[in-house]
Design an enzyme around this catalytic site. Sequence first.
Site, PDB file in Angstrom:
ATOM      1  N   GLU A 171       0.553  -0.872   0.483  1.00  0.00           N
ATOM      2  CA  GLU A 171       0.106   0.200  -0.244  1.00  0.00           C
ATOM      3  C   GLU A 171       0.862   1.443  -0.478  1.00  0.00           C
ATOM      4  OE1 GLU A 171      -3.102  -0.047   3.455  1.00  0.00           O
ATOM      5  OE2 GLU A 171      -3.557  -2.395   2.191  1.00  0.00           O
ATOM      6  N   ASN A 214       1.789  -5.011  -3.038  1.00  0.00           N
ATOM      7  CA  ASN A 214       0.831  -5.281  -2.637  1.00  0.00           C
ATOM      8  C   ASN A 214      -0.290  -4.448  -2.612  1.00  0.00           C
ATOM      9  OD1 ASN A 214      -1.307  -7.640  -1.450  1.00  0.00           O
ATOM     10  ND2 ASN A 214      -1.319  -6.956  -0.155  1.00  0.00           N
ATOM     11  N   HIS A 250     -10.480  -6.400  -1.996  1.00  0.00           N
ATOM     12  CA  HIS A 250     -11.857  -5.933  -0.550  1.00  0.00           C
ATOM     13  C   HIS A 250     -12.714  -5.046  -1.046  1.00  0.00           C
ATOM     14  CE1 HIS A 250      -9.014  -7.194   2.679  1.00  0.00           C
ATOM     15  NE2 HIS A 250      -8.327  -6.389   1.652  1.00  0.00           N
ATOM     16  N   GLU A 279      -6.106 -11.058  -0.795  1.00  0.00           N
ATOM     17  CA  GLU A 279      -7.654 -10.173   0.214  1.00  0.00           C
ATOM     18  C   GLU A 279      -8.053 -10.725   0.003  1.00  0.00           C
ATOM     19  OE1 GLU A 279      -5.616  -6.927   2.474  1.00  0.00           O
ATOM     20  OE2 GLU A 279      -3.671  -7.253   2.415  1.00  0.00           O
ATOM     21  N   ASP A 281     -12.857 -10.153  -0.366  1.00  0.00           N
ATOM     22  CA  ASP A 281     -13.897 -10.452   0.519  1.00  0.00           C
ATOM     23  C   ASP A 281     -14.601  -9.722  -0.042  1.00  0.00           C
ATOM     24  OD1 ASP A 281     -12.391  -8.121   1.409  1.00  0.00           O
ATOM     25  OD2 ASP A 281     -12.995  -8.837   3.818  1.00  0.00           O
TER      26      ASP A 281
END
Length: 461
Positions: A171, A214, A250, A279, A281
């Site tokens: 990030e 990432n 996400h 990650e 979701d």
Amino acid sequence: MNEPSRFRPERPTWRARLRRALAMGVVGILASAGVVILSGTAEAATTLGASAAEQGRYFGTAVAVNRLSESDYTATLNREFNSATAENEMKWDALEPQRGSFQFDTADRFMNHARGQGMDVRGHTLVWHSQLPGWVNSLGAGDLRTAMNNHITRVMQQYRGQIDSWDVVNEAFQDGSSGARRPSPFQNLLGNGFIEEAFRTARAADPAAKLCYNDYNTDGQNAKSNAVYNMVRDFKARGVPIDCVGFQSHFNSQSPVPSDYRANLQRFADLGVDVQITELDIEGSGTAQANSYRTVVNACLQVSRCNGITVWGVTDKYSWRASGTPLLFDGNYNKKPAYTAVLEALGGEPGGDPDPDPGTGGCSVTYDETDRWGDRFNGRVTVRAGSSAISGWTTTVTVSSAQDISTTWNGSPTWDSSGNVMTMRPNGNGGLAAGATTSFGFTVMANGDWSQPRLGGCTAA
Ligand code: G3I
């Protein structure tokens, strides 16, 4: 388990081997996984990990170490997933809370569990502006550079050869249209070059690990993903070591799966890096959520350099955004429609039970590694009675010729003449009610060989 693992996502897991064994009509014991195979006919994979392995990919989850004591959590984790990422336990604040003082105990527990189950591991994360211990914020530029490189080196060396992919930098770019780097101690004091330096240090620390950048909100083509793309293209052109890009993924109603998701993964892959969904979701429920998950899985399958998918947690109840119910298992560990959509997209078939019920009068055994040190590890075998009570049981544990079992507990062992096959019986009468479990443990001196013990069948009295 210890070989350099750069290409391990391609390697069949024990569940894939299980399926192949069944397909070949093998009837017997898949001992390394501790799974009793009672009968064999060809059948489709029935778990996320096995189905993904059939596609040459992994299917992983974030793991919270403090949930491993919950049996439903661990059973679901062990059954369904063949890759794991520590949700918080390998971040800087967890591993180096004071400068130069490293705390690996909890991360070691995570690693022991994942590796004991034969899972691949994603390392998360080495350099990130968040979850930094306070001391990092008070350093000047010279000390910060030294601290960053020391942190990367110490952590990667601790798990050298055991991590398939590391999120080296996480990030580092701003949201929005600027395409700029995010302010952080690293950016502010070291400038753009900190990312390159982190990757070079990481390559030296563990040459076998894939090194990933990432980020989130980079899942479609936009100003932020363009900025990351330009950085990766520059790194590849100049020989800066980078192997993969992680797309956190996400999603919710404000930030749905972008229509150019696959195309965005592909353009990064075309730069010569692997891509990983790291990650995942998706907030929501029912068919809509299932359809979004299916889109993501299909996108990964359509990009040959998409190594695998990690969802950000096992169950909705422990999600970082639990109220959005974004995961594949509900709070009671029931499979949601999204689970079925993912499984089917991976070519699996719902409804199977990968751990066969030992049936009336029988018992089954499973193995997990509970601890590891520099020269030895502890193993645990769990014995489960079938659908009727048993009054005693017998099983075997075979270690390699280099290894020695030095200690046992909660059982009465006997040995074959080679000393490598231990037959274990209960202390006392060993009675177990229907479905009940008991366990015994042992210490294996590795003597340089870290292969997992193999279990024989379970015979009930
Ligand atoms: O463990 C303590 C507990 O003892 C204490 O009582 C409680 C009080 O707040 O906090 C607990 O720690 C929390 C920790 O999660 C474990 O639950 C932290 O406050 C909380 O900040 C932390 O949140 C994590 C978050 O990263 C931190 O930024 C989430 O679990 C984790 O899922 C999330 O993961 C990030 C990825 O690393 C990077 N990408 C985004 C993703 C989601 O935010």
